[in-house]
Scaffold this motif. Structure first.
Motif, PDB file in Angstrom:
ATOM      1  N   TYR A   1      59.245  55.136  15.681  1.00 23.70           N
ATOM      2  CA  TYR A   1      59.344  55.557  17.081  1.00 23.70           C
ATOM      3  C   TYR A   1      58.480  56.788  17.337  1.00 23.70           C
ATOM      4  CZ  TYR A   1      61.047  58.220  21.040  1.00 23.70           C
ATOM      5  OH  TYR A   1      61.109  58.970  22.186  1.00 23.70           O
TER       6      TYR A   1
ATOM      7  N   ALA B   1      61.354  45.475  18.396  1.00 24.96           N
ATOM      8  CA  ALA B   1      62.155  46.675  18.186  1.00 24.96           C
ATOM      9  C   ALA B   1      63.227  46.819  19.257  1.00 24.96           C
ATOM     10  CB  ALA B   1      61.253  47.907  18.168  1.00 24.96           C
ATOM     11  N   ALA B   2      62.907  46.457  20.500  1.00 29.09           N
ATOM     12  CA  ALA B   2      63.907  46.520  21.573  1.00 29.09           C
ATOM     13  C   ALA B   2      65.015  45.504  21.332  1.00 29.09           C
ATOM     14  CB  ALA B   2      63.252  46.280  22.932  1.00 29.09           C
TER      15      ALA B   2
ATOM     16  N   HIS C   1      63.932  49.886  25.744  1.00 26.48           N
ATOM     17  CA  HIS C   1      62.520  50.041  26.085  1.00 26.48           C
ATOM     18  C   HIS C   1      62.167  51.465  26.529  1.00 26.48           C
ATOM     19  CE1 HIS C   1      60.521  46.333  25.355  1.00 26.48           C
ATOM     20  NE2 HIS C   1      61.339  45.613  26.106  1.00 26.48           N
TER      21      HIS C   1
ATOM     22  N   ASP D   1      57.037  46.193  20.385  1.00 28.13           N
ATOM     23  CA  ASP D   1      57.885  46.672  21.477  1.00 28.13           C
ATOM     24  C   ASP D   1      59.070  45.748  21.714  1.00 28.13           C
ATOM     25  OD1 ASP D   1      56.318  48.882  21.909  1.00 28.13           O
ATOM     26  OD2 ASP D   1      55.253  48.053  23.628  1.00 28.13           O
TER      27      ASP D   1
ATOM     28  N   TYR E   1      62.633  53.796  24.589  1.00 25.25           N
ATOM     29  CA  TYR E   1      62.035  54.211  23.322  1.00 25.25           C
ATOM     30  C   TYR E   1      60.807  53.373  22.984  1.00 25.25           C
ATOM     31  CZ  TYR E   1      66.205  56.979  22.073  1.00 25.25           C
ATOM     32  OH  TYR E   1      67.211  57.909  22.031  1.00 25.25           O
ATOM     33  N   TRP E   2      60.940  52.067  23.153  1.00 22.90           N
ATOM     34  CA  TRP E   2      59.937  51.160  22.607  1.00 22.90           C
ATOM     35  C   TRP E   2      58.987  50.678  23.681  1.00 22.90           C
ATOM     36  CZ3 TRP E   2      59.831  52.024  17.771  1.00 22.90           C
ATOM     37  CH2 TRP E   2      61.008  52.322  17.076  1.00 22.90           C
TER      38      TRP E   2
ATOM     39  N   VAL F   1      55.081  55.742  18.044  1.00 23.18           N
ATOM     40  CA  VAL F   1      54.996  55.197  19.402  1.00 23.18           C
ATOM     41  C   VAL F   1      54.972  56.335  20.418  1.00 23.18           C
ATOM     42  CG1 VAL F   1      56.208  53.834  21.143  1.00 23.18           C
ATOM     43  CG2 VAL F   1      56.093  53.016  18.789  1.00 23.18           C
TER      44      VAL F   1
ATOM     45  N   THR G   1      67.161  46.855  18.449  1.00 21.21           N
ATOM     46  CA  THR G   1      68.005  47.961  18.907  1.00 21.21           C
ATOM     47  C   THR G   1      69.178  47.434  19.723  1.00 21.21           C
ATOM     48  OG1 THR G   1      66.075  49.426  18.969  1.00 21.21           O
ATOM     49  CG2 THR G   1      68.027  50.137  20.171  1.00 21.21           C
TER      50      THR G   1
END
Length: 629
Positions: free
Chosen positions: A443, A367-368, A353, A364, A355-356, A446, A371
């Motif tokens: 990313y 993607a978290a 998080h 969010d 990053y996301w 974002v 990852t």
């Protein structure tokens, strides 16, 4: 259901202090030196206040000197190239009339003099505002070397936080600027300022109590700033912890400096109020390294703080508010417990998080989750597949966006389930190299999202980031993004058989001269076979029954089975192991193992499969249908 965590899209001062306070002034002129402040603060005298202005160019963020990444990079964004004139800043014109000396000092700062970028705008406006409304505070502040040479990211956050605090308490902000922890500006000091700004805005009494706490009475130092950094969120969720965390006899900080290929030197920190697992720091480092390596962009924070405490909102296992992470202390263990098995996942998700954040919730969280799954895939060899139970209340992204479920709503968990499946689908069709390029470009969308804007990163940006890629299949011409969007955004699912193991079940167990006689599911342990189950089934679990027999005559031995549960969307959602003891005194037996979402969670309507494997062979298969309530 996978592990749930709460992600806040931007730092606390930005959420509350800036959106709630600072930008009340964005379209109006702030009164200069209001009467109340003239009574409480001495105006800044440039002749009496030495000003440190460096002639060196503005220091760039760490990524400016990073090694070249292995994946291709995008050209610089237009956001970075744009330059804003000084007099376009709010209150700059008015400040010129009242205090031209202050304007001259500000304009001579290197990062102002070389042109104000969009990324520097908020910090520049905060500095101008502080000069206009709190001249004495500005006098103390402008002496700090970091005001001249700090990176725009940390400097901007610090100035915004100070502006927010100044709006709430023009006296205490001057005291804070004079504290030891702000002699230099490290990442943890910025986080501490952010926390104080949130406290001043959300709970002014708690803010003053913390500033005047007996441990902090002589001013916050650099070590104490690491604790102050987490108090904003702690005070909101579990205020009784504040005194405990500020007690050096009860609180420990474990730190580990590491070097990352792209971000360079950063510091990992774990804050505890009780003993924890030695391996937790190793898990944190592995998650940080794995996230940066996979995404291919410098880790977004130079100080990564993880608090293990009962300070997580709602029913979540962890949270990341953009400044630090908090995870429940039961995951800070290294034993055979359920929580111990999920500790790596909990940490990896919260690390992701960093990053996301700033996108739609499904993006969010999805993607978290992806990852974190990939980090586990690299570190532990786990399959790259969903960790969340399929979602019944909302199976499409469009539905989630239209409903906008609150985090307190159980249906919010669908953002995790649908989001991770969307990205897994893209990964499966694109292959690793193309997926990673698109994921990194996503990313960047974002990262460049205006934190004060209303448009969260969503499907439009996904289509742009991944849109130029083709399927990895040599004969396939379909666009993988359109395919995934039709499937998960619109709800047009493909043939549900596509992802399953098509091999027939072969029931033999050669190592014990045996076989699986029968496999079925039942509503209760030892119950009768069922082929349909209502989604309102109160017990939540179903029971897989395995009846087996053998003609084994050797010494006692154990047989291990893998149980894999699939949903009609083509993805497995749960794996478990079953071990049976084989003894020549018996000719067989019966084993039961629970399947399904588990107590308190809703069944997903539709077709379900359970596969049983032994030594890589499918030895049993059961199908059943879950009907709507």
């Amino acid at each position: 259901m996978g592990l749930l965590s709460k992600s806040v899209t931007i730092s606390m001062a930005c959420v509350a202090g800036v959106l709630g306070v600072l930008f009340l002034f964005s379209n109006v002129v702030v009164p200069l030196l209001p009467e109340q402040e003239q009574k409480t603060e001495t105006p800044w005298n440039p002749a009496a206040t030495p000003v440190a202005v460096s002639s060196q160019p503005t220091l760039l963020p760490a990524q400016a000197s990073r090694p070249t990444a292995t994946l291709p990079t995008l050209p610089p964004s237009t956001q970075s190239r744009e330059s804003i004139g000084f007099y376009s800043l709010r209150n700059a014109q008015e400040l010129e009339e009242v205090s031209p000396a202050a304007v001259r000092v500000i304009r001579e700062l290197p990062w102002i003099a070389d042109g104000i970028s969009r990324e520097e705008q908020y910090g520049a406006e905060a500095l101008t505002h502080l000069s206009a409304t709190l001249p004495a505070t500005f006098g103390y502040l402008i002496e700090k070397p970091w005001v001249s040479t700090g990176s725009h990211q940390e400097l901007g956050k610090a100035l915004l936080a100070l502006e927010s605090i100044g709006n709430d308490d023009p006296i205490l902000v001057q005291k804070i600027v004079s504290m030891p922890f702000l002699e230099e500006l490290d990442s943890q000091d910025v986080i501490a300022l952010d926390s104080l700004a949130y406290l001043a805005y959300s709970d002014f009494i708690a803010f003053r109590n913390i500033i005047n706490h007996q441990r902090l009475g002589d001013g916050i130092d650099s070590e104490e700033a690491k604790i102050v950094a987490v108090l904003g969120e702690v005070n909101e969720i579990n205020p009784d912890l504040t005194d405990i965390l500020l007690d050096p006899q009860q609180t420990t900080i474990e730190e580990r400096p590491i070097g990352l290929p792209l971000a360079g030197n950063i510091t990992l920190a774990i804050i505890r109020t009780r003993p924890g697992a030695i391996r937790s720091m190793d898990l944190l480092e592995s998650a940080v390294r794995g996230a940066e390596s996979f995404i291919g962009e410098p880790f977004p924070s130079r100080y990564i703080a993880l608090l293990f405490e009962e300070a997580v909102p709602g029913s979540f296992a962890g949270s990341n508010n953009g400044a630090h992470m908090t995870i429940l202390p039961q995951y800070d263990v290294d034993d055979q417990s359920y929580e111990s098995a999920l500790a790596n996942r909990a940490i990896a998700h919260e690390v992701a998080h960093y990053y996301w954040h700033g996108g739609e919730p499904w993006l969010d969280e999805g993607a978290a989750e992806f990852t974190a799954t990939y980090v586990e895939y690299l570190a532990e060899g786990r399959p790259l597949e969903p960790v969340n139970y399929p979602c019944s209340p909302a199976s499409t992204i469009r539905y989630l966006e239209n409903k906008g479920f609150a985090e307190s709503d159980p249906a919010f968990a669908c953002n995790y389930a649908v989001g991770e499946r969307f990205f897994l689908d893209l990964y499966g069709n694109l292959g690793e190299e193309q997926f990673r390029r698109g994921f990194r470009d996503l990313y960047r969308f974002v990262k460049e999202t205006d934190p004060f804007g209303n448009n969260a990163t969503g499907m439009e940006e996904v289509r742009t980031a991944f849109g130029d890629f083709q399927s990895k299949g040599p004969a396939n011409s379909f666009n993988p993004v359109s395919h995934a969007a039709e499937r998960w955004y619109e709800g047009k699912l493909p043939d549900r058989e596509n992802h399953y193991d098509p091999r027939p079940a072969v029931a033999e167990l050669p190592t014990i001269n045996g076989w699986i006689n029968r496999a079925y599911v039942s509503m209760t342990e030892g119950g009768t076979s069922v082929e349909e189950v209502s989604a309102s089934h109160p017990g939540a679990w179903l029971w897989l029954t395995l009846q087996y027999s053998h003609g084994y005559a050797g010494p006692p031995q154990e047989l291990s089975f893998e149980i894999v549960e699939y949903y009609e969307d083509g993805f497995p959602y749960r794996r478990d192991t079953l071990t049976i003891q084989v003894d020549r005194r018996y000719s067989g037996g019966v084993q039961w193992i629970s399947v399904g979402p588990g107590p308190g969670q809703e069944w997903a309507d539709g077709r379900h499969w359970v596969y049983v494997y032994h030594e890589g062979r499918k030895v049993a298969q059961v199908e059943f249908e879950v009907t709507p309530r």
